[in-house]
Design a protein around this motif. Structure first.
Motif, PDB file in Angstrom:
ATOM      1  N   PRO A 247      44.781  37.978  44.553  1.00 24.00           N
ATOM      2  CA  PRO A 247      43.694  38.122  43.575  1.00 24.00           C
ATOM      3  C   PRO A 247      43.462  39.588  43.220  1.00 24.00           C
ATOM      4  O   PRO A 247      43.654  40.483  44.049  1.00 24.00           O
ATOM      5  CB  PRO A 247      42.481  37.524  44.290  1.00 24.00           C
ATOM      6  N   ASP A 248      43.030  39.834  41.987  1.00 26.11           N
ATOM      7  CA  ASP A 248      42.816  41.209  41.521  1.00 26.11           C
ATOM      8  C   ASP A 248      41.861  41.987  42.415  1.00 26.11           C
ATOM      9  O   ASP A 248      41.991  43.204  42.571  1.00 26.11           O
ATOM     10  CB  ASP A 248      42.281  41.208  40.091  1.00 26.11           C
ATOM     11  N   ALA A 249      40.889  41.310  43.007  1.00 31.28           N
ATOM     12  CA  ALA A 249      39.904  41.988  43.857  1.00 31.28           C
ATOM     13  C   ALA A 249      40.536  42.611  45.093  1.00 31.28           C
ATOM     14  O   ALA A 249      39.927  43.499  45.711  1.00 31.28           O
ATOM     15  CB  ALA A 249      38.808  41.019  44.277  1.00 31.28           C
ATOM     16  N   ARG A 250      41.765  42.176  45.444  1.00 35.80           N
ATOM     17  CA  ARG A 250      42.428  42.714  46.627  1.00 35.80           C
ATOM     18  C   ARG A 250      43.684  43.498  46.257  1.00 35.80           C
ATOM     19  O   ARG A 250      44.621  43.601  47.047  1.00 35.80           O
ATOM     20  CB  ARG A 250      42.746  41.604  47.627  1.00 35.80           C
ATOM     21  N   ILE A 251      43.667  44.054  45.045  1.00 34.53           N
ATOM     22  CA  ILE A 251      44.725  44.952  44.583  1.00 34.53           C
ATOM     23  C   ILE A 251      44.065  46.229  44.091  1.00 34.53           C
ATOM     24  O   ILE A 251      43.004  46.188  43.457  1.00 34.53           O
ATOM     25  CB  ILE A 251      45.541  44.329  43.426  1.00 34.53           C
ATOM     26  N   THR A 252      44.673  47.373  44.380  1.00 36.22           N
ATOM     27  CA  THR A 252      44.177  48.628  43.821  1.00 36.22           C
ATOM     28  C   THR A 252      45.341  49.536  43.470  1.00 36.22           C
ATOM     29  O   THR A 252      46.456  49.369  43.975  1.00 36.22           O
ATOM     30  CB  THR A 252      43.211  49.341  44.794  1.00 36.22           C
ATOM     31  N   THR A 253      45.073  50.486  42.584  1.00 35.41           N
ATOM     32  CA  THR A 253      46.052  51.488  42.170  1.00 35.41           C
ATOM     33  C   THR A 253      45.439  52.869  42.335  1.00 35.41           C
ATOM     34  O   THR A 253      44.212  53.024  42.335  1.00 35.41           O
ATOM     35  CB  THR A 253      46.461  51.301  40.700  1.00 35.41           C
ATOM     36  N   ILE A 254      46.300  53.888  42.443  1.00 31.02           N
ATOM     37  CA  ILE A 254      45.785  55.263  42.504  1.00 31.02           C
ATOM     38  C   ILE A 254      46.353  56.144  41.396  1.00 31.02           C
ATOM     39  O   ILE A 254      45.803  57.203  41.104  1.00 31.02           O
ATOM     40  CB  ILE A 254      46.070  55.933  43.865  1.00 31.02           C
ATOM     41  N   ALA A 255      47.466  55.726  40.793  1.00 33.22           N
ATOM     42  CA  ALA A 255      48.149  56.593  39.833  1.00 33.22           C
ATOM     43  C   ALA A 255      48.220  55.990  38.442  1.00 33.22           C
ATOM     44  O   ALA A 255      48.851  56.560  37.551  1.00 33.22           O
ATOM     45  CB  ALA A 255      49.563  56.904  40.329  1.00 33.22           C
ATOM     46  N   ALA A 256      47.590  54.847  38.251  1.00 32.50           N
ATOM     47  CA  ALA A 256      47.611  54.188  36.944  1.00 32.50           C
ATOM     48  C   ALA A 256      46.459  53.202  36.901  1.00 32.50           C
ATOM     49  O   ALA A 256      45.838  52.890  37.931  1.00 32.50           O
ATOM     50  CB  ALA A 256      48.943  53.462  36.724  1.00 32.50           C
ATOM     51  N   GLN A 257      46.162  52.714  35.702  1.00 33.87           N
ATOM     52  CA  GLN A 257      45.099  51.730  35.547  1.00 33.87           C
ATOM     53  C   GLN A 257      45.669  50.433  34.998  1.00 33.87           C
ATOM     54  O   GLN A 257      46.519  50.450  34.108  1.00 33.87           O
ATOM     55  CB  GLN A 257      43.998  52.264  34.623  1.00 33.87           C
ATOM     56  N   VAL A 258      45.191  49.325  35.539  1.00 33.52           N
ATOM     57  CA  VAL A 258      45.584  47.993  35.102  1.00 33.52           C
ATOM     58  C   VAL A 258      44.307  47.205  34.834  1.00 33.52           C
ATOM     59  O   VAL A 258      43.416  47.153  35.701  1.00 33.52           O
ATOM     60  CB  VAL A 258      46.433  47.276  36.172  1.00 33.52           C
ATOM     61  N   ASP A 259      44.192  46.614  33.684  1.00 35.71           N
ATOM     62  CA  ASP A 259      43.004  45.838  33.351  1.00 35.71           C
ATOM     63  C   ASP A 259      42.736  44.789  34.418  1.00 35.71           C
ATOM     64  O   ASP A 259      43.626  44.030  34.808  1.00 35.71           O
ATOM     65  CB  ASP A 259      43.172  45.141  31.998  1.00 35.71           C
ATOM     66  N   GLY A 260      41.509  44.767  34.917  1.00 39.47           N
ATOM     67  CA  GLY A 260      41.113  43.785  35.915  1.00 39.47           C
ATOM     68  C   GLY A 260      41.283  44.233  37.348  1.00 39.47           C
ATOM     69  O   GLY A 260      40.779  43.580  38.261  1.00 39.47           O
ATOM     70  N   ILE A 261      41.992  45.350  37.554  1.00 37.47           N
ATOM     71  CA  ILE A 261      42.235  45.865  38.907  1.00 37.47           C
ATOM     72  C   ILE A 261      41.468  47.168  39.089  1.00 37.47           C
ATOM     73  O   ILE A 261      41.488  48.044  38.221  1.00 37.47           O
ATOM     74  CB  ILE A 261      43.740  46.069  39.149  1.00 37.47           C
ATOM     75  N   THR A 262      40.787  47.297  40.218  1.00 35.46           N
ATOM     76  CA  THR A 262      39.971  48.478  40.499  1.00 35.46           C
ATOM     77  C   THR A 262      40.855  49.650  40.918  1.00 35.46           C
ATOM     78  O   THR A 262      41.544  49.565  41.938  1.00 35.46           O
ATOM     79  CB  THR A 262      38.963  48.188  41.620  1.00 35.46           C
TER      80      THR A 262
END
Length: 320
Positions: A247-262
């Protein structure tokens, strides 16, 4: 006005500067007036500076630099470690001779750096006491990568029973993320190149090759599924995690942005994070592989190696 206590005799010191924005070829070592600690500040005799991707990203062009409040002439590097050699008026908690580490935005690769005793990396710089058992070279790698890894894991909250997919696991942030997740009790699968497999295993991760076919390779490695993911490089791992049902709530990024992901970064780390990480290093529960170290005079070589994004661990500049 009260003068700072400590050594004040040095009139000049060396610093790595950009006189024009650009890549490693624009870096130069210059003699500059030695900075002096003002009220509320300490001066640190830097012994080591750790490099991060953000160092060269921030200074790649004038527009990007302006977003970070940087203008020419501009220093280079953020993570530092060393010894306090001046204490400004009103400072408590630090004394001349204390070993410290921290961050000073785009000015750490220098013989001396002045930071606010109660500041932040982005606003005035910060300083933390270096625990016994942590050498300066290691301490100089902790601030940006350690805070970023901790902030990313705080979003997805890995723990016992979790299988965490880490994209870019062998990089500077990855070495912290893998180990902190393992300390939290999670199983970790880390993406990397074929040459990074042994390094990832040594950190406690199960290696998997990045690139086309990643989803199938992860499914084969973890038929029970993946429950969380951190993408430390771009978006490929985040997308793979979605395809694996995370699920999106358990995914994160640090170097880019993805709609729906924190997304997250080191500024989101909880207070006390660096002290906790340094304590884990001192206890021998977390180790920081230093892939290469260079003298200040070889700053271009150090920056080129780091900017290549294929280093397994950290790159450090020695200033002793």
């Amino acid at each position: 006005m009260q003068e700072p206590s400590g050594t004040t005799s040095a009139a000049t010191s060396r610093a790595v500067l950009f006189e024009s924005f650009g890549g490693p070829e624009a870096l130069t070592v210059r003699d500059v007036p030695a900075p002096q600690a003002g009220p509320g500040q300490i001066r640190v005799r830097v012994t080591a500076a750790g490099l991060n991707p953000m160092d060269w990203f921030m200074t790649s062009d004038a527009e990007t630099a302006a977003r970070f409040g940087l203008s020419l002439p501009c220093g280079f590097g953020t993570d530092y470690a060393g010894v306090v050699d001046q204490v400004g008026a009103g400072v408590t908690g630090f004394a001349v001779g204390d070993r410290v580490f921290g961050g000073a935005l785009s000015r750490a690769v220098a013989d001396h750096v002045v930071v606010d005793a109660a500041g932040t990396i982005a606003a005035g710089g910060d300083a933390h006491h270096t625990p016994d058992g942590v050498d300066d070279r290691t301490a100089a790698t902790l601030s940006i990568a350690g805070c970023t890894a901790a902030a990313a894991l705080a979003v997805v909250k890995p723990g016992p029973g979790d299988t965490l997919l880490v994209g870019g696991a062998g990089g500077g942030v990855g070495v912290f993320a893998v180990q902190l997740a393992r300390i939290a009790g999670a199983r970790v699968i880390g993406t990397g190149s074929a040459t990074s497999a042994d390094a990832l295993r040594a950190l406690g991760a199960e290696p998997v090759a990045y690139g086309e076919g990643l989803v199938d390779r992860v499914r084969a490695l973890a038929p029970g599924g993946v429950t969380a993911a951190v993408d430390l490089f771009g978006t490929d791992t985040a997308q793979a995690a979605r395809d694996l049902g995370v699920p999106d709530a358990r995914i994160t990024t640090i170097a880019a942005q993805v709609d729906g992901i924190t997304p997250t970064n080191g500024a989101n780390a909880a207070p006390g994070t660096l002290e906790e990480i340094a304590g884990l290093v001192a206890e021998g529960r977390l180790r920081v592989p230093v892939a290469a170290s260079f003298p200040m005079e070889r700053i271009r070589d150090a920056a080129e190696l780091q900017a290549g994004r294929h280093v397994h661990g950290k790159v450090v500049v020695d200033l002793q």
